[in-house]
Design an enzyme around this catalytic site. Structure first.
Site, mmCIF file in Angstrom:
data_model
loop_
_atom_site.group_PDB
_atom_site.id
_atom_site.type_symbol
_atom_site.label_atom_id
_atom_site.label_comp_id
_atom_site.label_asym_id
_atom_site.label_seq_id
_atom_site.Cartn_x
_atom_site.Cartn_y
_atom_site.Cartn_z
ATOM 1 N N ARG A 94 35.958 48.395 48.118
ATOM 2 C CA ARG A 94 36.074 47.117 47.407
ATOM 3 C C ARG A 94 34.955 46.143 47.776
ATOM 4 O O ARG A 94 34.682 45.215 47.056
ATOM 5 C CB ARG A 94 37.456 46.481 47.686
ATOM 6 N N GLN A 95 34.307 46.398 48.927
ATOM 7 C CA GLN A 95 33.191 45.523 49.323
ATOM 8 C C GLN A 95 31.891 46.209 48.898
ATOM 9 O O GLN A 95 31.070 46.612 49.710
ATOM 10 C CB GLN A 95 33.257 45.284 50.845
ATOM 11 N N LYS A 202 43.908 37.838 36.818
ATOM 12 C CA LYS A 202 44.177 37.544 38.232
ATOM 13 C C LYS A 202 43.127 36.560 38.745
ATOM 14 O O LYS A 202 41.956 36.694 38.417
ATOM 15 C CB LYS A 202 44.115 38.850 39.038
ATOM 16 N N ASP A 230 46.894 50.607 38.855
ATOM 17 C CA ASP A 230 45.860 50.077 39.754
ATOM 18 C C ASP A 230 45.406 51.189 40.690
ATOM 19 O O ASP A 230 46.052 52.238 40.787
ATOM 20 C CB ASP A 230 46.414 48.881 40.558
HETATM 21 C C1 R5P Z 1 41.279 45.010 43.417
HETATM 22 O O1 R5P Z 1 40.267 44.895 42.751
HETATM 23 C C2 R5P Z 1 42.063 46.273 43.539
HETATM 24 O O2 R5P Z 1 41.939 47.069 42.411
HETATM 25 C C3 R5P Z 1 43.524 45.977 43.826
HETATM 26 O O3 R5P Z 1 44.074 45.286 42.722
HETATM 27 C C4 R5P Z 1 43.704 45.111 45.052
HETATM 28 O O4 R5P Z 1 42.836 45.495 46.062
HETATM 29 C C5 R5P Z 1 45.129 45.144 45.541
HETATM 30 O O5 R5P Z 1 45.233 44.374 46.695
HETATM 31 P P1 R5P Z 1 46.570 43.601 47.047
HETATM 32 O O6 R5P Z 1 47.678 44.597 47.042
HETATM 33 O O7 R5P Z 1 46.310 43.021 48.404
HETATM 34 O O8 R5P Z 1 46.748 42.517 46.029
#
Ligand code: R5P
Length: 312
Positions: A94-95, A202, A230
């Protein structure tokens, strides 16, 4: 025939893959010292062999990453012909950009490490952002578990006597970045690309970690069964906020298809107490005893990975 090695992050999955391939996991000694350093030793002859190391770089991410690097080093020193990394969950994905000025780009650093240590190919499952693939200059394959999750949810709905029809079901991305992923899931679920996709908007406060809000919904969920798609759950906020918004917008009930459960400490309780009816996920990350909860169901990616490794 390949030699298959497992790091400590997900031995259960490695064993399942070995079973599918009808081979035994190769012998190693992994020692963790009192100061948290780790040592990896290969206990088999691997000279001129193709060796595969299975290791998810899940929490504790840095520990699992170092182990993976040391595996490759030990195998190269033992004169393995090729070392292939299977990283079912690729941490730090993600980074992959500087979200704010001054940040590191962790995914890029990890890829440079993997390449310079000597991996000749990397397999992953549902990498967070497909664009990261382009950073690799060694062969790389991004496999997807979305069709497995789609099949599992169809089976769940059919057991409830519900048809998986476009009229009944809304496929929802819980954020803007997941639209392509949700579309792919939907194509597999409905066997057509001709279906409407719903997107939850979001908003994150980049200065606060694990905090996000679902601020809007684009698409029709009224009277429908919602399937939120997701790649990762960490805190559970993205998923739970999106589910709550869908239900407040008239959805019948909500299910989720999430590839990787990289849970924070509070996530299992938050998800079990959420209005989601069921969360379908995979075993790319080992599920600890205290992370198990009733609403969570795992599908194995062992056969998906074994099928790829058969061709090596
Ligand atoms: C973000 O871009 C990912 O696809 C997930 O939506 C995110 O990392 C989920 O993280 P959390 O459960 O902390 O909201």
């Amino acid at each position: 025939m390949i030699k298959l090695f497992s790091g400590t992050s997900n031995q259960k999955l490695a064993e399942k893959i070995a079973q599918q391939l009808n081979i035994k996991l190769s012998k190693t000694e992994i020692v963790r010292f009192a100061n948290s350093e780790v040592r990896v030793r290969i206990e088999e002859d691997v000279k001129d062999q193709t060796c595969v190391v299975i290791q998810s770089t899940s929490n504790p991410t840095d520990t699992h990453l170092m182990e993976l690097f040391f595996f490759c080093d030990a195998l190269k020193r033992s004169e393995a012909k090729k070392v292939i990394g299977v990283i079912p969950y690729f941490g730090y994905a993600r980074q992959n950009i500087q979200h704010r000025e001054g940040e590191c780009v962790s995914a890029n650093v990890i890829i440079r490490f993997l390449e310079s240590i000597g991996f000749s190919k990397i397999y992953v499952v549902d990498l967070h952002d497909e664009a990261t693939e382009g950073v690799f200059s060694i062969p790389f394959k991004n496999l997807t578990a979305l069709p497995l999750l789609a099949e599992k949810i169809k089976e769940y709905l059919s057991n409830k006597g519900i048809n998986a029809d476009i009229e009944n079901i809304a496929i929802v991305s819980p954020d803007q970045g997941g639209v392509e992923r949700a579309r792919k899931f939907g194509e597999s679920f409905f066997n057509t690309s001709d279906f409407p996709l719903t997107v939850v908007e979001k908003r994150r406060n980049l200065a606060k970690i694990h905090v996000s809000k679902a601020v809007g919904i684009y698409g029709d969920v009224k009277g429908k069964i919602v399937i939120l798609v997701d790649d990762i759950i960490t805190s559970g906020s993205t998923l739970v906020n999106a589910a709550e918004l869908c239900l407040a917008s008239g959805a019948r009930f909500a299910l989720a298809a999430i590839v990787h459960h990289d849970f924070s400490k509070q996530a299992p309780e938050k998800l079990e107490n959420s209005p989601l009816e069921k969360i379908f996920t995979t075993d790319t990350i080992s599920l600890l005893e205290d992370q198990k909860f009733k609403k969570l169901e795992e599908v194995s990616v062992a056969a998906l990975l074994a099928k790829e490794l058969k061709h090596l």
